[in-house]
Motif scaffolding. Structure first.
Motif, PDB file in Angstrom:
ATOM      1  N   ILE A 406      52.704  58.715  38.119  1.00 61.94           N
ATOM      2  CA  ILE A 406      52.139  59.191  36.845  1.00 61.94           C
ATOM      3  C   ILE A 406      53.073  58.842  35.687  1.00 61.94           C
ATOM      4  O   ILE A 406      52.624  58.440  34.603  1.00 61.94           O
ATOM      5  CB  ILE A 406      51.898  60.712  36.904  1.00 61.94           C
ATOM      6  N   LEU A 407      54.386  58.970  35.901  1.00 62.57           N
ATOM      7  CA  LEU A 407      55.365  58.624  34.863  1.00 62.57           C
ATOM      8  C   LEU A 407      55.272  57.143  34.503  1.00 62.57           C
ATOM      9  O   LEU A 407      55.316  56.777  33.327  1.00 62.57           O
ATOM     10  CB  LEU A 407      56.779  58.955  35.344  1.00 62.57           C
ATOM     11  N   ILE A 408      55.122  56.291  35.498  1.00 67.13           N
ATOM     12  CA  ILE A 408      54.998  54.847  35.258  1.00 67.13           C
ATOM     13  C   ILE A 408      53.754  54.562  34.429  1.00 67.13           C
ATOM     14  O   ILE A 408      53.790  53.795  33.457  1.00 67.13           O
ATOM     15  CB  ILE A 408      54.945  54.071  36.589  1.00 67.13           C
ATOM     16  N   ILE A 409      52.636  55.207  34.802  1.00 66.94           N
ATOM     17  CA  ILE A 409      51.387  55.013  34.060  1.00 66.94           C
ATOM     18  C   ILE A 409      51.538  55.491  32.619  1.00 66.94           C
ATOM     19  O   ILE A 409      51.150  54.797  31.671  1.00 66.94           O
ATOM     20  CB  ILE A 409      50.224  55.755  34.752  1.00 66.94           C
ATOM     21  N   ALA A 410      52.114  56.691  32.437  1.00 66.05           N
ATOM     22  CA  ALA A 410      52.276  57.248  31.092  1.00 66.05           C
ATOM     23  C   ALA A 410      53.224  56.400  30.254  1.00 66.05           C
ATOM     24  O   ALA A 410      52.991  56.188  29.057  1.00 66.05           O
ATOM     25  CB  ALA A 410      52.798  58.680  31.181  1.00 66.05           C
ATOM     26  N   SER A 411      54.288  55.887  30.874  1.00 63.72           N
ATOM     27  CA  SER A 411      55.256  55.067  30.146  1.00 63.72           C
ATOM     28  C   SER A 411      54.614  53.782  29.655  1.00 63.72           C
ATOM     29  O   SER A 411      54.832  53.360  28.510  1.00 63.72           O
ATOM     30  CB  SER A 411      56.459  54.737  31.038  1.00 63.72           C
ATOM     31  N   PHE A 412      53.818  53.169  30.518  1.00 62.45           N
ATOM     32  CA  PHE A 412      53.176  51.940  30.068  1.00 62.45           C
ATOM     33  C   PHE A 412      52.053  52.218  29.081  1.00 62.45           C
ATOM     34  O   PHE A 412      51.894  51.499  28.088  1.00 62.45           O
ATOM     35  CB  PHE A 412      52.613  51.111  31.226  1.00 62.45           C
ATOM     36  N   ALA A 413      51.268  53.249  29.352  1.00 63.00           N
ATOM     37  CA  ALA A 413      50.122  53.538  28.484  1.00 63.00           C
ATOM     38  C   ALA A 413      50.560  53.779  27.046  1.00 63.00           C
ATOM     39  O   ALA A 413      49.902  53.340  26.098  1.00 63.00           O
ATOM     40  CB  ALA A 413      49.365  54.750  29.005  1.00 63.00           C
ATOM     41  N   GLY A 414      51.690  54.467  26.866  1.00 61.37           N
ATOM     42  CA  GLY A 414      52.181  54.720  25.519  1.00 61.37           C
ATOM     43  C   GLY A 414      52.504  53.435  24.781  1.00 61.37           C
ATOM     44  O   GLY A 414      52.122  53.248  23.621  1.00 61.37           O
TER      45      GLY A 414
END
Length: 496
Positions: A406-414
């Motif tokens: 989830i952190l990887i997804i959130a980091s990229f999505a931002g």
């Protein structure tokens, strides 16, 4: 200065989209030839101009701090009586958030372990190799990163907020080009910025998706095939495109909140269970080594092949991202003085990165020693598994592993959310409120480019994208060097 701009002129959009389509078409039809050609271009640039990538970042550093410490540092990024849009706390929080990207998640453990196993000088696997590895990572993710971003951010903020010009890279060249920034030369500058940004973000999308797919295989045993990676890219594309189209401020805030709290949670957790004293010791020594050797390591080329693969690569990578990260820090810094902007946008995110890297890298080294080299083996097998292999040696892995995804997804999505907005703005004449249709186009385009290449060329296609973005950074680096002179020329005309 004139702020007129034909927002109905879509030449930057059409040319940029055309270049992307041509690149994708050739990559699909002739994947091996395209990869060979891209690698050839990269090899030529890094071999013959590797020194210039390092020297440019050093020049940016000198220029920024000379400006910050001079009389120009008192100039407002806005009208003289303009107040900051955000409180100090809000501003600091957003700058900290800006320091947390997909690269930090991917490389925070993988890179120091890699340098530990294969150092540029000296013997691998020694205490000296460990400390050198951490210093190298500090050099790759530290001051130089944010200096590169801050140069673009300063130019965008100054010429937009103080001079009333469109929020375009070409506007930074008004002192040199005058009204010609609205003509072919200005459009060429903006096209290069769009090209570098588009492929830089698409590459990060590929790397992030690869890490997620690999993590899913590592945790649950679902094989990380190119098809699986493509599905992950599609899901991530839907997330950040929908967020951008639905409403930038709310979506960015929601993603930022998830990213910030998860980031803090992981830092505290890894610090507590990864070996607190060991981490504090390695942070203290590494920070001392980094400060003491700042100039030398900034320009070090003692091992040419290694330098091309790491410091030169990183400098070029950050230059490819400079247009959109610069726009982010410019947007949140309206009303600040130039001195405030430079010192805060360079040192706050860098400080966050140093702490992050020390915690992750220090814990990895500590746990690797306790597990008799298990993390080294994981990195040798697949570099994308470094984070998950480290978490596996700490408590609550069944919780932390999914949260890491989830952190990887959130980091990229931002980052992708911001990049989609900036691409839309750059291709709409600097419109600060580009149409949802245009935002949707660039969001889908970034995902589609990456998916098609991965499906045709497998995960090796990500390397081709990566190579293309680094090659695109070369002309933009030259643009940024001229930008330094343009900024200085404009500041000299200020009455301070």
């Amino acid at each position: 200065m004139s702020s007129e701009q034909k927002t109905t002129d879509r030449s930057v959009l059409y040319v940029s989209a055309g270049i992307a389509l041509i690149f994708v078409a050739f990559s699909i039809i002739l994947p091996s030839q395209m990869a060979k050609g891209a690698n050839g271009v990269l090899s030529f640039l890094t071999t013959n101009f590797g020194w210039l990538y390092l020297m440019s970042a050093f020049i940016f550093t000198i220029v920024l701090f000379v400006i910050a410490l001079s009389r120009f540092g008192n100039i407002k990024l806005g009208l003289d009586d303009e107040k900051p849009e955000f409180t100090n706390f809000q501003w600091f929080t957003m700058l900290f958030g800006g320091g947390m990207g997909i690269g930090m998640v991917f490389w925070a453990i993988a890179e120091p372990i890699t340098h530990y196993m294969s150092p540029p000088v000296g013997q691998p696997g020694t205490p000296q190799a460990m400390h050198d590895a951490m210093r190298i990572v500090f050099n790759d993710f530290g001051i130089h990163v944010w200096v590169i971003y801050a140069i673009c951010g300063l130019a965008l903020a100054y010429f937009q907020y103080r001079k009333g010009l469109p929020c375009l890279i070409s506007s930074a060249f008004y002192p040199i080009l005058g009204e010609r920034i609205h003509g072919p030369i200005g459009k060429a500058i903006d096209i290069i910025a769009v090209f570098a940004t588009m492929f830089g973000v698409a590459t990060s999308l590929g790397l992030g998706a690869d890490q997620i797919a690999t993590g899913v295989e590592y945790i649950w045993g679902i094989k990380a095939t190119p098809g699986m990676t493509a599905v992950v890219i599609a899901i991530m594309t839907v997330i950040f495109t929908a967020a951008t189209v639905s409403g930038l401020h709310k979506a960015m805030q929601a993603v930022a909140n998830v990213k910030v709290w998860l980031s803090i949670g992981f830092m505290v957790f890894i610090f507590l269970f990864g070996g607190m004293v060991f981490i504090l010791n390695i942070f203290t020594q590494t920070m001392g080594d980094y400060i003491q050797n700042f100039v030398g390591q900034s320009l070090w080329m003692g091992n040419i092949e290694w330098t091309k693969a790491w410091p030169v690569f990183y400098r070029a990578w950050y230059i490819a991202w400079a247009a959109f990260v610069g726009q982010f820090i410019a947007r949140v810094s309206k009303g600040r003085t130039i001195r405030e902007f430079i010192l805060a946008s360079v040192f706050l995110p860098s400080g966050f990165c140093f702490i992050w890297l020390a915690i992750y890298g220090g814990a990895a080294f500590n746990l690797d020693a306790l597990s008799h080299g298990a993390i080294q083996l994981a990195v040798k097998s697949n570099i994308s598994t470094a984070l998950f292999a480290t978490l596996q040696h700490m408590p609550l892995y069944f919780i932390t592993a999914p949260l890491a995804i989830i952190l990887i997804i959130a980091s990229f999505a931002g980052a992708a959310n911001s990049a989609t907005y900036v691409l839309s703005m750059l291709t709409s004449g600097g419109d600060l409120n580009p149409s949802k249709k245009l935002c949707g186009f660039w969001g889908i385009a970034q995902g589609a480019v990456t998916i098609m290449l991965v499906l045709v060329g497998g995960t090796a296609a990500i390397k081709t994208l990566q190579t293309a973005s680094i090659a695109a950074a070369f002309p933009f680096m030259l643009i940024m060097l001229v930008m330094c002179y343009s900024i200085y020329k404009a500041l000299r005309q200020e009455k301070v």
